[in-house]
Scaffold this active site. Structure first.
Site, PDB file in Angstrom:
ATOM      1  N   TRP A 131      39.389  16.430  10.130  1.00 60.73           N
ATOM      2  CA  TRP A 131      38.595  15.515  10.966  1.00 60.73           C
ATOM      3  C   TRP A 131      39.470  14.338  11.384  1.00 60.73           C
ATOM      4  O   TRP A 131      40.178  13.765  10.551  1.00 60.73           O
ATOM      5  CB  TRP A 131      37.380  15.045  10.160  1.00 60.73           C
ATOM      6  CG  TRP A 131      36.493  14.075  10.862  1.00 60.73           C
ATOM      7  CD1 TRP A 131      36.072  14.129  12.164  1.00 60.73           C
ATOM      8  CD2 TRP A 131      35.903  12.896  10.303  1.00 60.73           C
ATOM      9  NE1 TRP A 131      35.243  13.065  12.432  1.00 60.73           N
ATOM     10  CE2 TRP A 131      35.130  12.296  11.318  1.00 60.73           C
ATOM     11  CE3 TRP A 131      35.945  12.293   9.046  1.00 60.73           C
ATOM     12  CZ2 TRP A 131      34.402  11.124  11.118  1.00 60.73           C
ATOM     13  CZ3 TRP A 131      35.227  11.128   8.842  1.00 60.73           C
ATOM     14  CH2 TRP A 131      34.463  10.550   9.862  1.00 60.73           C
ATOM     15  N   ASP A 212      34.402  16.135   1.157  1.00 55.78           N
ATOM     16  CA  ASP A 212      33.717  15.583   2.313  1.00 55.78           C
ATOM     17  C   ASP A 212      32.640  16.599   2.647  1.00 55.78           C
ATOM     18  O   ASP A 212      32.933  17.732   3.041  1.00 55.78           O
ATOM     19  CB  ASP A 212      34.692  15.407   3.487  1.00 55.78           C
ATOM     20  CG  ASP A 212      34.008  14.772   4.698  1.00 55.78           C
ATOM     21  OD1 ASP A 212      32.760  14.731   4.726  1.00 55.78           O
ATOM     22  OD2 ASP A 212      34.725  14.323   5.617  1.00 55.78           O
ATOM     23  N   LYS A 247      23.812  14.610  10.060  1.00 53.78           N
ATOM     24  CA  LYS A 247      23.565  15.856  10.800  1.00 53.78           C
ATOM     25  C   LYS A 247      22.327  16.574  10.290  1.00 53.78           C
ATOM     26  O   LYS A 247      21.467  16.962  11.063  1.00 53.78           O
ATOM     27  CB  LYS A 247      24.754  16.811  10.678  1.00 53.78           C
ATOM     28  CG  LYS A 247      26.110  16.160  10.601  1.00 53.78           C
ATOM     29  CD  LYS A 247      26.601  15.667  11.922  1.00 53.78           C
ATOM     30  CE  LYS A 247      27.915  14.930  11.705  1.00 53.78           C
ATOM     31  NZ  LYS A 247      28.563  14.493  12.896  1.00 53.78           N
TER      32      LYS A 247
HETATM   33  C1  LMR Z   1      32.414  14.397  14.542  1.00 55.10           C
HETATM   34  O1  LMR Z   1      33.354  14.891  13.925  1.00 55.10           O
HETATM   35  O2  LMR Z   1      32.234  14.540  15.755  1.00 55.10           O
HETATM   36  C2  LMR Z   1      31.373  13.611  13.780  1.00 55.10           C
HETATM   37  O3  LMR Z   1      31.649  13.614  12.436  1.00 55.10           O
HETATM   38  C3  LMR Z   1      31.137  12.267  14.330  1.00 55.10           C
HETATM   39  C4  LMR Z   1      32.274  11.319  14.109  1.00 55.10           C
HETATM   40  O4  LMR Z   1      32.015  10.236  13.602  1.00 55.10           O
HETATM   41  O5  LMR Z   1      33.420  11.645  14.445  1.00 55.10           O
END
Ligand code: LMR
Length: 397
Positions: A131, A212, A247
């Site tokens: 992420w 996570d 979510k």
């Molecule tokens: C995403 O990956 O799109 C979500 O977790 C929202 C974010 O805060 O990035």
């Protein structure tokens, strides 16, 4: 003057896209950047279970006095049940303590800062890719970051052997960031057997897992998605979990999540948890109540819980339908490249394999926004916008 010396920050790879999307005046634009669930009409709904819980709260709430540093007690209890199941050893042996925190990001940040301030664990291993905000959170908290291989571009699959090879070079006390389910951005998860292997590796090398866990219920189901966490927690004596209800309860703007410590004994985890509280106090003192009260009201009421579970299944099933429709529609638009791998990915996202140049072209020429890594939010697709999206992708391939 001090501000003039400050350098302009680059746009956020995910939320920056939302800003660019909002500023785009083209008709028919589509935002598949940020992971936000949309229903078939393109709206991000408030769940019925949430509305009912809010109605209950509105009539029964008697005070807006401060919460304790760790937040709503009933909430922290139901979080543990959702994560581990009510009968897991870490729950019954009272080896877990949970503090409510602002969303997944806030929970990760509290966890990271607690670790840096109080332990020798100063390095975290994250998957490549991961992420986009992980590096930002961990660097800000003072952790050094290393990467383990995870994704194999040629096969659009996982490279588990490479993951193991890299993690075998980690030192005792190093942290390992694991995506509990619905790996973001790839949508490729570990199998049951692989979770056992990772748990054994963490145990034998003294690595500390940090989960996570932001998509529980978006993969196969609430309990099914917790399989990896429960396997690891049954074997590894110390771990941390940062979870989010953005979510699965659609509570994005309530910023509701939690940080959970699991220790080898009640005594050691209680001592460590006092420092988690100190970290929270130094950041935002104590959390806001509303999101936690919604979640604890729903999970504490059999009827509301059932309704929530059915609404969660509805979201999960709609995303799965969009996944298949996406693969079919690409074929329909004449795309001959094999995109069938998209069908086996989990959660909100599809890791498309599109290049940075193709992503830019999608935005500039077709007003279709996806993340630079090629990550597409399938949860933002509808029957209506699907042809636009697939025509655009066909045009840039
Ligand atoms: C995403 O990956 O799109 C979500 O977790 C929202 C974010 O805060 O990035």
């Amino acid at each position: 003057m001090i501000f003039s010396q400050v350098e302009l920050a680059p746009a956020d790879p995910i939320l920056g896209l939302t800003d660019a999307f909002k500023a785009d005046t083209r008709k028919g634009k589509v935002n598949l950047g940020v992971g936000i669930y949309k229903d078939e009409s393109g709206l991000t709904p408030i769940l019925r279970s949430v509305k009912l819980a809010e109605e209950k709260l509105l009539s029964s709430e008697k005070s807006k006095s401060y919460l304790g540093i760790e937040g709503v007690e009933a909430y922290n209890r139901v979080v543990q049940e959702l994560l581990f199941g009510a009968t897991h050893d870490v729950v019954t042996a009272k080896r877990a303590l949970t503090a409510q925190a602002p969303g997944g990001t806030g929970s990760l940040r509290v966890a990271a800062e607690f670790l840096v301030r109080n332990t020798e664990s100063k390095t975290i291993w994250v998957s490549n890719p991961t992420w986009a905000n992980h590096q930002n959170i961990f660097k800000s908290a003072g952790l050094a970051i290393k990467q383990y291989r995870y994704y194999q571009a040629e096969t659009h699959g996982k490279d588990f052997e490479a993951m193991l090879e890299d993690l075998k070079t980690a030192k005792a006390g190093d942290l390992v960031l694991l995506h509990g389910c619905c790996h973001n951005p790839t949508g490729i998860d570990l199998t049951e057997q692989e979770w056992h292997t990772i748990a054994d590796l963490c145990l034998s090398q003294g690595l500390v897992p940090l989960f996570d866990f932001a998509y529980q219920g978006f993969g196969a189901g609430v309990d099914e998605d917790a399989q990896g966490l429960r396997i690891v927690a049954a074997k590894v004596p110390e771990l941390l979990i940062a979870n989010s209800f953005s979510k699965n309860f659609g509570l994005y703007n309530e910023r509701i999540g939690a940080v959970t410590l699991v220790g080898d004994t009640t005594e050691s985890v209680t001592k460590a948890f006092s420092q988690v509280k100190s970290t929270i106090r130094g950041n935002y003192s104590n959390p806001p109540a509303h999101g936690a009260l919604i979640v604890s009201t729903i999970l504490g009421d059999d009827e509301l819980k059932q309704l929530w579970e059915s609404e969660l299944s509805e979201m999960r099933e709609r995303i799965a339908q969009m996944r298949s429709l996406f693969v079919e529609s690409l074929k329909h638009e004449g795309v001959t490249q094999d995109f069938s791998f998209i069908s086996s990915q989990n959660g909100m996202f599809s890791f498309s394999g599109l290049s940075k140049a193709q992503v830019t072209q999608l935005k500039d020429e077709h007003a279709v926004y996806i993340v630079g890594s090629g990550r597409i939010s399938v949860a933002g697709m509808t029957k209506e916008n699907m042809p636009v999206i697939c025509k655009a992708i066909a045009a840039v391939l």
